[in-house]
Design a protein around this motif. Structure first.
Motif, PDB file in Angstrom:
ATOM      1  N   GLU A  57       0.843  -1.188   0.000  1.00  0.00           N
ATOM      2  CA  GLU A  57       0.000   0.000   0.000  1.00  0.00           C
ATOM      3  C   GLU A  57       0.883   1.244   0.000  1.00  0.00           C
ATOM      4  N   GLN A  58       0.490   2.245  -0.730  1.00  0.00           N
ATOM      5  CA  GLN A  58       1.209   3.527  -0.780  1.00  0.00           C
ATOM      6  C   GLN A  58       2.691   3.332  -1.125  1.00  0.00           C
ATOM      7  N   ASP A  59       2.973   2.309  -1.917  1.00  0.00           N
ATOM      8  CA  ASP A  59       4.306   2.069  -2.459  1.00  0.00           C
ATOM      9  C   ASP A  59       5.335   1.527  -1.463  1.00  0.00           C
ATOM     10  N   TYR A  60       5.043   1.614  -0.163  1.00  0.00           N
ATOM     11  CA  TYR A  60       6.084   1.170   0.763  1.00  0.00           C
ATOM     12  C   TYR A  60       5.557   0.480   2.030  1.00  0.00           C
ATOM     13  N   ILE A  61       4.246   0.428   2.235  1.00  0.00           N
ATOM     14  CA  ILE A  61       3.683  -0.234   3.405  1.00  0.00           C
ATOM     15  C   ILE A  61       3.250  -1.641   3.005  1.00  0.00           C
ATOM     16  N   TYR A  62       3.908  -2.648   3.582  1.00  0.00           N
ATOM     17  CA  TYR A  62       3.670  -4.044   3.222  1.00  0.00           C
ATOM     18  C   TYR A  62       2.711  -4.711   4.211  1.00  0.00           C
ATOM     19  N   SER A  63       1.872  -5.583   3.685  1.00  0.00           N
ATOM     20  CA  SER A  63       1.006  -6.431   4.514  1.00  0.00           C
ATOM     21  C   SER A  63       0.888  -7.793   3.842  1.00  0.00           C
ATOM     22  N   ASN A  64       0.320  -8.739   4.570  1.00  0.00           N
ATOM     23  CA  ASN A  64       0.141 -10.102   4.065  1.00  0.00           C
ATOM     24  C   ASN A  64       1.462 -10.706   3.577  1.00  0.00           C
ATOM     25  N   PRO A  65       2.370 -11.024   4.504  1.00  0.00           N
ATOM     26  CA  PRO A  65       3.658 -11.616   4.122  1.00  0.00           C
ATOM     27  C   PRO A  65       3.475 -12.992   3.505  1.00  0.00           C
ATOM     28  N   VAL A  66       4.513 -13.459   2.825  1.00  0.00           N
ATOM     29  CA  VAL A  66       4.432 -14.738   2.116  1.00  0.00           C
ATOM     30  C   VAL A  66       5.444 -15.724   2.682  1.00  0.00           C
ATOM     31  N   LEU A  67       5.381 -16.944   2.171  1.00  0.00           N
ATOM     32  CA  LEU A  67       6.296 -18.007   2.553  1.00  0.00           C
ATOM     33  C   LEU A  67       7.405 -18.124   1.516  1.00  0.00           C
ATOM     34  N   ALA A  68       8.515 -18.704   1.951  1.00  0.00           N
ATOM     35  CA  ALA A  68       9.636 -18.945   1.040  1.00  0.00           C
ATOM     36  C   ALA A  68      10.299 -20.259   1.413  1.00  0.00           C
ATOM     37  N   LEU A  69      11.006 -20.826   0.449  1.00  0.00           N
ATOM     38  CA  LEU A  69      11.736 -22.070   0.673  1.00  0.00           C
ATOM     39  C   LEU A  69      13.088 -21.968  -0.015  1.00  0.00           C
ATOM     40  N   ALA A  70      14.147 -22.361   0.700  1.00  0.00           N
ATOM     41  CA  ALA A  70      15.496 -22.376   0.144  1.00  0.00           C
ATOM     42  C   ALA A  70      16.063 -23.780   0.262  1.00  0.00           C
ATOM     43  N   SER A  71      16.864 -24.169  -0.731  1.00  0.00           N
ATOM     44  CA  SER A  71      17.399 -25.527  -0.748  1.00  0.00           C
ATOM     45  C   SER A  71      18.789 -25.562  -1.370  1.00  0.00           C
ATOM     46  N   ARG A  72      19.613 -26.459  -0.851  1.00  0.00           N
ATOM     47  CA  ARG A  72      20.908 -26.726  -1.475  1.00  0.00           C
ATOM     48  C   ARG A  72      20.764 -27.698  -2.630  1.00  0.00           C
ATOM     49  N   TYR A  73      19.630 -28.391  -2.659  1.00  0.00           N
ATOM     50  CA  TYR A  73      19.407 -29.403  -3.685  1.00  0.00           C
ATOM     51  C   TYR A  73      18.365 -28.909  -4.690  1.00  0.00           C
TER      52      TYR A  73
END
Length: 344
Positions: free
Chosen positions: A88-104
């Motif tokens: 919102e308004q270019d810099y206010i974040y809401s509703n975060p998301v999930l992420a996954l990192a892997s070596r494989y």
């Protein structure tokens, strides 16, 4: 450690408002200073180097590209998100998301369908945070289905509760009650209704995901991992589908269901001390276990098809139980759950 064994270490981390300045989380005043952001990112980097996990699930991610870049520098070339936060308004974040990192290598990221009967009964049902399903190629084990979740919080669902009270007062469906004008009793009723609606949403999410997990496993026969912030105890009614081992009022375990069993990784640890309840979140002096890594039956020593062994289960929580100001104060409000597995 036996050099003939392949070791797989998995962990899940709630990053607690991971948003790089000058962006804000939820409100224009919530912006990390340059120093705070440096402390937060350094804490994360130190933690990941110390844990040395192969697969990491993240919750509460706003700054996706920053996290991706940091993880690549730490030796995680494979990274995935399937959603984006609201801005919102270019810099206010809401509703975060999930992420996954892997070596494989991440082979694919299938869409989690909403074909379960319970989800289809509610036409507008959506996950509060879209889970991640990734298929990862693990040495000696092969393809592994990995799910990262962040189920609905226990925070009361306010909008729906206000509408319920509005209807009780015979107001038009388009109007909502002004909470500021409500009596203490009315606010109490709203909170109770809102908490129940949150429980219903959390249960719907668990059942919709479980339906997808079982259908996937029935088709692929691959082992699976479900990890993340459950926002409630695994023993709560809304998660019964994830812990069930038999049909209702049938005490015996049915062989036809055994391949679909899911286990709390803590219960599978070869170290007896690990099997004690471990808090991952604190409200004052009250300790709660909200974060989990569930493993499919292939990881259980009770399974005739197991080729794995859970060596250790651990919760890294010194930043909660013995925090150091200037080091831990903007780190995370959850413990980090870690499980170490041998693949035989």
């Amino acid at each position: 450690m036996d050099i003939n064994h392949q070791h797989l270490k998995i962990c899940t981390i709630n990053l607690f408002n991971y948003v790089a300045p000058p962006n804000a989380f939820y409100d224009f005043a919530n912006i990390y200073t340059k120093e705070e952001w440096q402390i937060k990112t350094q804490w994360l980097e130190r933690s990941l180097v110390e844990i040395d996990a192969d697969i990491i699930g993240f919750q509460e991610v706003f700054s996706i590209d920053v996290l991706r870049s940091s993880l690549e520098a730490l030796g995680y070339p494979y990274f995935v998100t399937i959603d984006t936060p609201d801005i919102e308004q270019d810099y206010i974040y809401s509703n975060p998301v999930l992420a996954l990192a892997s070596r494989y290598p991440i082979l694919e990221t299938p869409v989690i369908n909403l074909e379960s009967p319970i989800a289809q009964q509610q036409a507008d049902f959506q996950f509060s945070r879209q889970p991640i399903h990734a298929v990862i190629n693990i040495p000696k084990l092969g393809a592994l289905d990995v799910y990262v979740v962040h189920f609905k919080s226990q925070r009361p669902v306010e909008f729906e509760s206000l509408n319920l009270l509005s209807k009780e007062k015979n107001q038009s469906a388009s109007q909502t009650a002004d909470e500021a004008s409500l009596s203490t009793t009315e606010r109490w009723l709203l909170e109770s209704q809102g908490k129940w609606l949150s429980t219903i949403q959390r249960g719907m999410e668990a059942h919709a995901l479980h339906h997808h997990v079982i259908n996937t496993k029935n088709h692929s026969k691959r082992p699976c991992v479900i990890m993340g912030d459950f926002n409630q105890s695994l023993q709560s009614n809304e998660f019964h589908c994830l812990t069930s081992k038999q049909l209702f009022r049938q005490n015996e375990t049915l062989e036809a269901l055994s391949e679909f069993h899911l286990h709390n990784s803590r219960d599978l640890s070869m170290n007896e001390e690990d099997r004690k309840s471990n808090a991952t979140y604190y409200v004052g002096a009250q300790a709660k276990e909200l974060d989990y890594i569930l493993l499919s039956n292939e990881f259980s020593s009770y399974s005739s098809h197991t080729h794995t062994m859970v060596n250790r289960y651990e919760v890294k929580d010194s930043h909660l139980t013995n925090p150091r100001y200037g080091v831990d104060h903007v780190s995370s409000d959850h413990g980090i759950v870690i499980v170490d597995i041998s693949i035989i």
